[in-house]
Design a protein around this motif. Structure first.
Motif, PDB file in Angstrom:
ATOM      1  N   GLU A   1      30.684 -30.468  38.342  1.00 16.51           N
ATOM      2  CA  GLU A   1      30.161 -31.069  37.118  1.00 16.51           C
ATOM      3  C   GLU A   1      29.386 -30.074  36.262  1.00 16.51           C
ATOM      4  O   GLU A   1      28.960 -30.425  35.153  1.00 16.51           O
ATOM      5  CB  GLU A   1      29.258 -32.259  37.470  1.00 16.51           C
ATOM      6  N   ASP A   2      29.209 -28.853  36.755  1.00 17.28           N
ATOM      7  CA  ASP A   2      28.390 -27.874  36.038  1.00 17.28           C
ATOM      8  C   ASP A   2      29.302 -26.881  35.319  1.00 17.28           C
ATOM      9  O   ASP A   2      29.797 -25.917  35.920  1.00 17.28           O
ATOM     10  CB  ASP A   2      27.474 -27.149  37.023  1.00 17.28           C
ATOM     11  N   LEU A   3      29.528 -27.097  34.031  1.00 21.57           N
ATOM     12  CA  LEU A   3      30.434 -26.239  33.274  1.00 21.57           C
ATOM     13  C   LEU A   3      29.882 -24.830  33.116  1.00 21.57           C
ATOM     14  O   LEU A   3      30.648 -23.858  33.081  1.00 21.57           O
ATOM     15  CB  LEU A   3      30.700 -26.856  31.899  1.00 21.57           C
ATOM     16  N   ASP A   4      28.572 -24.688  33.001  1.00 19.81           N
ATOM     17  CA  ASP A   4      27.976 -23.356  32.879  1.00 19.81           C
ATOM     18  C   ASP A   4      28.220 -22.540  34.146  1.00 19.81           C
ATOM     19  O   ASP A   4      28.505 -21.340  34.079  1.00 19.81           O
ATOM     20  CB  ASP A   4      26.475 -23.459  32.610  1.00 19.81           C
ATOM     21  N   TYR A   5      28.126 -23.184  35.290  1.00 20.07           N
ATOM     22  CA  TYR A   5      28.400 -22.499  36.552  1.00 20.07           C
ATOM     23  C   TYR A   5      29.865 -22.078  36.620  1.00 20.07           C
ATOM     24  O   TYR A   5      30.192 -20.962  37.035  1.00 20.07           O
ATOM     25  CB  TYR A   5      28.058 -23.407  37.736  1.00 20.07           C
ATOM     26  N   GLN A   6      30.766 -22.957  36.216  1.00 18.23           N
ATOM     27  CA  GLN A   6      32.192 -22.639  36.255  1.00 18.23           C
ATOM     28  C   GLN A   6      32.517 -21.444  35.363  1.00 18.23           C
ATOM     29  O   GLN A   6      33.345 -20.599  35.715  1.00 18.23           O
ATOM     30  CB  GLN A   6      33.002 -23.856  35.828  1.00 18.23           C
ATOM     31  N   LEU A   7      31.869 -21.360  34.211  1.00 20.20           N
ATOM     32  CA  LEU A   7      32.094 -20.224  33.330  1.00 20.20           C
ATOM     33  C   LEU A   7      31.588 -18.934  33.965  1.00 20.20           C
ATOM     34  O   LEU A   7      32.225 -17.880  33.841  1.00 20.20           O
ATOM     35  CB  LEU A   7      31.404 -20.455  31.984  1.00 20.20           C
ATOM     36  N   LEU A   8      30.467 -19.009  34.649  1.00 15.38           N
ATOM     37  CA  LEU A   8      29.942 -17.842  35.359  1.00 15.38           C
ATOM     38  C   LEU A   8      30.953 -17.332  36.376  1.00 15.38           C
ATOM     39  O   LEU A   8      31.254 -16.130  36.437  1.00 15.38           O
ATOM     40  CB  LEU A   8      28.632 -18.214  36.051  1.00 15.38           C
ATOM     41  N   VAL A   9      31.499 -18.230  37.175  1.00 19.43           N
ATOM     42  CA  VAL A   9      32.452 -17.847  38.214  1.00 19.43           C
ATOM     43  C   VAL A   9      33.765 -17.369  37.596  1.00 19.43           C
ATOM     44  O   VAL A   9      34.434 -16.477  38.137  1.00 19.43           O
ATOM     45  CB  VAL A   9      32.690 -19.026  39.177  1.00 19.43           C
ATOM     46  N   GLY A  10      34.147 -17.947  36.480  1.00 18.89           N
ATOM     47  CA  GLY A  10      35.379 -17.557  35.820  1.00 18.89           C
ATOM     48  C   GLY A  10      36.532 -18.505  36.049  1.00 18.89           C
ATOM     49  O   GLY A  10      37.627 -18.295  35.527  1.00 18.89           O
ATOM     50  N   GLY A  11      36.319 -19.560  36.830  1.00 16.90           N
ATOM     51  CA  GLY A  11      37.388 -20.518  37.066  1.00 16.90           C
ATOM     52  C   GLY A  11      36.959 -21.602  38.022  1.00 16.90           C
ATOM     53  O   GLY A  11      35.935 -21.491  38.710  1.00 16.90           O
ATOM     54  N   THR A  12      37.749 -22.661  38.064  1.00 13.15           N
ATOM     55  CA  THR A  12      37.467 -23.768  38.969  1.00 13.15           C
ATOM     56  C   THR A  12      38.774 -24.468  39.316  1.00 13.15           C
ATOM     57  O   THR A  12      39.740 -24.428  38.549  1.00 13.15           O
ATOM     58  CB  THR A  12      36.504 -24.777  38.321  1.00 13.15           C
ATOM     59  N   PHE A  13      38.824 -25.073  40.491  1.00 16.30           N
ATOM     60  CA  PHE A  13      40.005 -25.849  40.863  1.00 16.30           C
ATOM     61  C   PHE A  13      39.997 -27.173  40.113  1.00 16.30           C
ATOM     62  O   PHE A  13      38.993 -27.853  40.041  1.00 16.30           O
ATOM     63  CB  PHE A  13      40.002 -26.139  42.370  1.00 16.30           C
ATOM     64  N   ARG A  14      41.157 -27.555  39.595  1.00 14.34           N
ATOM     65  CA  ARG A  14      41.237 -28.820  38.885  1.00 14.34           C
ATOM     66  C   ARG A  14      42.353 -29.714  39.410  1.00 14.34           C
ATOM     67  O   ARG A  14      42.250 -30.921  39.349  1.00 14.34           O
ATOM     68  CB  ARG A  14      41.426 -28.571  37.382  1.00 14.34           C
ATOM     69  N   ILE A  15      43.443 -29.137  39.916  1.00 15.84           N
ATOM     70  CA  ILE A  15      44.544 -29.933  40.437  1.00 15.84           C
ATOM     71  C   ILE A  15      44.908 -29.424  41.821  1.00 15.84           C
ATOM     72  O   ILE A  15      45.115 -28.234  42.017  1.00 15.84           O
ATOM     73  CB  ILE A  15      45.785 -29.864  39.526  1.00 15.84           C
ATOM     74  N   ASP A  16      44.984 -30.330  42.790  1.00 14.00           N
ATOM     75  CA  ASP A  16      45.386 -29.987  44.149  1.00 14.00           C
ATOM     76  C   ASP A  16      46.769 -30.568  44.404  1.00 14.00           C
ATOM     77  O   ASP A  16      46.916 -31.777  44.564  1.00 14.00           O
ATOM     78  CB  ASP A  16      44.381 -30.558  45.156  1.00 14.00           C
ATOM     79  N   PRO A  17      47.804 -29.725  44.439  1.00 14.41           N
ATOM     80  CA  PRO A  17      49.152 -30.257  44.678  1.00 14.41           C
ATOM     81  C   PRO A  17      49.422 -30.564  46.142  1.00 14.41           C
ATOM     82  O   PRO A  17      50.526 -30.954  46.495  1.00 14.41           O
ATOM     83  CB  PRO A  17      50.048 -29.114  44.197  1.00 14.41           C
TER      84      PRO A  17
END
Length: 219
Positions: free
Chosen positions: A99-115
């Motif tokens: 839920e933390d968009l600022d953290y995701q930007l710091l890391v450079g990416g986030t998982f969004r879809i798990d196939p």
């Protein structure tokens, strides 16, 4: 002649039981051999300790799900902005705080879809990046991984990808980032989708990528 040792902070915990402990334990001896004094914490409040983070050269995070407070998130981002390195793998870094968009930007990416595709897949190193310190001497390899579709910042430096086969709606193989680095202010970030289970690091290439990523990120 004596040399000042560097400080590594390992932040581990969350909802996944012993997995963050077991995986990070694999790298504690390595960090110490590389000249780091290692501090291990099992709470996110440590990110509010400005003095400690200012003295920390590398944060290794393995936090499985949960929430981070605005103050904790800001403390981590500020530390990296000022030169502290950040490194981690799999959901312990990439999907720790969804839920933390600022953290995701710091890391450079986030998982969004798990196939939900677990199996042995080819990890392909980025063409033209063989001279990167994380990749030197390595070649493409196979690994048992859970493949995710990540959302990533276009400014990350992709070092390796994993392919998804095409289907009726998406013809051709689609390569998605699997290992990347980025800079954030004066700090460096290393992220890898590899390492869902401790046994994944038995693959020599996975272990080498991760160890080199930790060293690359460290100040």
């Amino acid at each position: 002649m004596s040399y000042a040792r560097r400080q590594a902070l390992v932040v581990r915990g969350g909802r996944a039981g012993e997995s963050p402990v077991r995986t990070t334990n694999l790298f504690l001896p390595f960090l110490r051999r590389q000249g780091f004094d290692v501090l291990v914490e099992d709470c996110l409040e440590v990110y509010e300790d400005k003095k400690l983070l200012a003295e920390t050269d590398l944060v290794v995070q393995c936090w499985q799900g949960g929430d981070i407070t605005p103050r904790e998130s800001a403390g981590l981002r500020t530390a990296v902005q000022n030169g502290t390195g950040l490194a981690g793998w799999y959901t312990g870094l990439m999907n720790a705080f969804p839920e933390d968009l600022d953290y995701q930007l710091l890391v450079g990416g986030t998982f969004r879809i798990d196939p939900s595709e677990t199996g042995r897949h080819r990890v392909r190193l980025a063409a033209g990046r063989a001279d990167h310190p994380v990749l030197t001497g390595l070649t493409d390899f196979d690994a048992d991984v859970v493949r995710y579709w990540p959302l990533t910042d276009p400014m990350i430096d992709v070092l390796a990808t994993i392919g998804f086969d095409g289907d009726d709606s998406r013809p051709g193989v689609q390569a998605v980032p699997a290992v990347w680095t980025r800079t954030w202010g004066r700090g460096r970030v290393f992220a890898s989708v590899l390492g869902a289970q401790p046994g994944d690091f038995d693959i020599p290439q996975v272990r080498a990528l991760t160890e080199r990523g930790l060293l690359w990120a460290g100040r």
